[in-house]
Design an enzyme around this catalytic site. Structure first.
Site, PDB file in Angstrom:
ATOM      1  N   CYS A   1       0.815  -1.218   0.000  1.00  0.00           N
ATOM      2  CA  CYS A   1       0.000   0.000   0.000  1.00  0.00           C
ATOM      3  C   CYS A   1       0.850   1.270   0.000  1.00  0.00           C
ATOM      4  CB  CYS A   1      -0.938   0.008   1.193  1.00  0.00           C
ATOM      5  SG  CYS A   1      -1.989  -1.450   1.240  1.00  0.00           S
TER       6      CYS A   1
ATOM      7  N   CYS B   1     -14.446   0.369   6.456  1.00  0.00           N
ATOM      8  CA  CYS B   1     -13.438  -0.311   5.643  1.00  0.00           C
ATOM      9  C   CYS B   1     -13.319   0.421   4.308  1.00  0.00           C
ATOM     10  CB  CYS B   1     -13.853  -1.753   5.370  1.00  0.00           C
ATOM     11  SG  CYS B   1     -14.138  -2.738   6.847  1.00  0.00           S
TER      12      CYS B   1
ATOM     13  N   ILE C   1     -12.722  -1.130  -2.605  1.00  0.00           N
ATOM     14  CA  ILE C   1     -11.894  -1.561  -3.735  1.00  0.00           C
ATOM     15  C   ILE C   1     -12.161  -0.563  -4.858  1.00  0.00           C
ATOM     16  CG2 ILE C   1     -11.575  -3.399  -5.447  1.00  0.00           C
ATOM     17  CD1 ILE C   1     -10.909  -4.423  -2.689  1.00  0.00           C
TER      18      ILE C   1
ATOM     19  N   HIS D   1      -8.871   3.723  -1.970  1.00  0.00           N
ATOM     20  CA  HIS D   1      -7.533   3.181  -1.726  1.00  0.00           C
ATOM     21  C   HIS D   1      -7.098   2.261  -2.871  1.00  0.00           C
ATOM     22  CE1 HIS D   1      -3.987   1.707   0.098  1.00  0.00           C
ATOM     23  NE2 HIS D   1      -4.494   0.747   0.838  1.00  0.00           N
TER      24      HIS D   1
END
Lengths: 160, 386
Positions: B80, B205, B208, B330
């Site tokens: 990441c 969370c 995607i 992300h």
């Protein structure tokens, strides 16, 4: 998977999560995890590392059989899981008695969620934790309560 | 070493775009950065690209999209923190007089893998056989759920306090046109969304998604010829985990504490000097723990920090004005540079409705993966000043 006199025997179609991680210890009913230990600083690594990552000693580490005892440092319930696992297993951080700086990531087994308490004493037991895409079943190290009164056989979400 | 500056920052809107090739995404972000810098693509002497799951040689492919050929092109994988690694190498190449003008790019197209029938991001992040903990059932939300569960046991932090991080970042994202999601949620909605790994619910969370971001890096001296608002790189730290260190002491990520201390020392600033922070809130829990690890508040007081609104507008420091990883998104390789773009824009004063007032010092915090073993893989802290 069979465990007799501390020896783990795999059935056809089963494998352990990594080769050679379970060993028989004479006089004990449960197999033990095989770690490695630094000959200079005594640090224990599991999964085993060939060199000590704690003191960076140049000497290779040597085999060390773990006691299998630990305490629960933290836990969560994995509701959404990777293919091959049963959902809702209890994922835990287990701090080992042999080396309190060694915290394993493992599933709890033979326990009901409502009986789980941080800092409770645990002991290692091998279980089948998942089935791979090729149908192979994977045996890995799980932890169950040390106190027999808190053991609920079959609870925990593992495959067997 | 020369002082280094950023003279152009650009990104594309994050979201789900399986048919938008990674190279084109990176190229569009690079074009935006070059336009802001006001320099021709052919001035670029080297390109540093962060990515983990798209075609090899992505830096070269990004160059191709902006009409550049025949220059050194570097491809960085650090989970990441991949594009933070790329950015740091870009900074070092200018600081050490190797190049005068370079591009740092972060790119990731994750949804193209789903389109091909692969399971979301799992195989990308924790490949089977790579990490025994992952093979044993550890999941990315699980990693932070375990940290949060320990934090709750040690400090009495509550699920509501973690959820408030998501409420804040969703609120921030509503004003960011580049964010994947721009929707406000109430505390109840966050807490009542589907449980993923207790106490983390779905809205705590990160999603995607796909995205790209780029910055143009040059020397501080040359920067003054191109812009009246250069942003100076005061510290660019990238380190890796020490074995077992995070397992000792209170609930924390030791690698972050160490990287932050080094960055503050190098930059000559402290956490109290920061106006804006883009922080690696892959899961709400990570943001709350990072408040403490970055020194924004004392250890154990992250819950109170969010509760009192200290990390929002009007608080001590605005954390994740972009909406963070939770809402801006992300796309793995894009994240590090995208965080920098947001902070640079605040220091340039071009953020419109979400502008952090009088932003002069900013920090980005970008963690990446595992190794050796289950230790934190990479931790990048960058401090920039106007």
């Amino acid at each position: 998977m069979k465990i007799e006199n501390g020896e783990l025997t795999l059935e056809p179609g089963e494998r352990t999560i990594r080769p050679d991680i379970f060993v028989k210890v004479a006089g004990d009913e449960t197999p033990h995890l095989l770690a490695r230990q630094c000959q200079d600083c005594g640090d224990i690594s599991f999964p085993p590392f060939r060199y000590c990552l704690k003191c960076n000693s140049e000497a290779e580490t040597t085999e060390k059989v773990l006691s299998n005892d630990g305490v629960l440092a933290s836990y969560t319930i994995a509701r959404q899981v990777m293919p091959g696992f049963n959902p809702d297993y209890i994922l835990a951080n287990v701090r080992l008695k042999d080396d309190p700086s060694l915290v394993l990531v493992a599933q709890l087994t033979d326990i009901k969620v409502e009986d789980v308490e941080i800092d409770m004493e645990l002991t290692m037991v091998p279980k089948i934790i998942k089935m791979l895409m090729n149908g192979e079943k994977v045996v890995s190290y799980c932890f169950r309560p040390k106190d027999p009164a808190k053991v609920s056989l079959g609870e925990g979400g593992q495959i067997e | 070493m020369r002082e280094v500056a950023i003279i152009g920052a650009g990104m594309i809107k994050f979201g789900k775009n399986p048919q938008y090739p990674a190279a084109a995404m990176g190229g569009d972000a690079a074009k935006a950065a070059l336009e802001q810098a006001g320099i021709k693509p052919t001035r670029i002497e080297a390109t540093f690209c962060g990515n983990i799951g798209n075609p090899p040689n992505l830096a070269q492919r990004v160059n191709g999209e902006v009409g550049v050929t025949g220059i050194p092109a570097f491809n960085h994988e650090n989970a990441c923190a991949s594009s933070s690694a790329a950015f740091r190498q870009a900074v070092l190449s200018v600081a050490n007089d190797v190049h005068d003008y370079v591009l740092a790019v972060g790119v990731e197209n994750m949804t193209s893998h789903i389109e091909m029938g692969f399971a979301s991001a799992g195989p990308l992040v924790l490949p089977h056989g790579a990490n025994i903990e992952a093979d044993n059932g550890m999941l990315m939300p699980g990693v932070f759920a375990l940290l949060g569960s320990r934090h709750m046991a040690e400090f009495g932090t509550t699920p509501e306090q973690f959820a408030k991080v998501a409420v804040k970042n969703h609120k921030h994202s509503a004003l960011n046109p580049y964010a994947h999601y721009q929707k406000v949620f109430t505390l109840e909605e966050v807490l009542e969304s589907r449980m993923v790994c207790d106490p983390l619910t779905l809205l705590q969370c990160c999603p995607i998604g796909d995205g790209a971001a780029a910055v143009v890096v040059t020397s501080a001296e040359k920067a003054k010829k191109h812009t009246t608002k250069p942003v100076f790189v005061a510290a660019s730290v990238l380190t890796s985990g020490l074995y077992k260190e995070s397992a000792e002491g209170p609930a924390r990520i030791e690698t972050c504490v160490r990287a932050a201390n080094e960055a503050y020392e190098t930059a000559g600033v402290g956490p109290e000097d920061l106006n804006v922070v883009e922080l690696h809130d892959c899961f709400s829990i990570h943001e709350l723990v990072a408040y403490e690890d970055l020194g924004l508040c004392p250890k154990g007081e992250g819950g109170r920090f969010i509760e009192e609104g200290q990390s929002g507008y009007g608080g001590k420091v605005v954390v994740n004005p972009s909406g963070g990883l939770l809402c801006k998104g992300h796309p793995i390789g894009a994240t590090g540079v995208a965080q920098l773009v947001e902070v640079v824009w605040h220091l340039q004063g071009v953020c419109g409705e979400r502008q952090v007032p009088d932003a002069k010092v900013g920090l980005t915090h970008n963690g990446g993966g595992f190794g050796p073993g289950n230790s934190p893989g990479a931790m990048s802290i960058t401090i920039v000043k106007s």
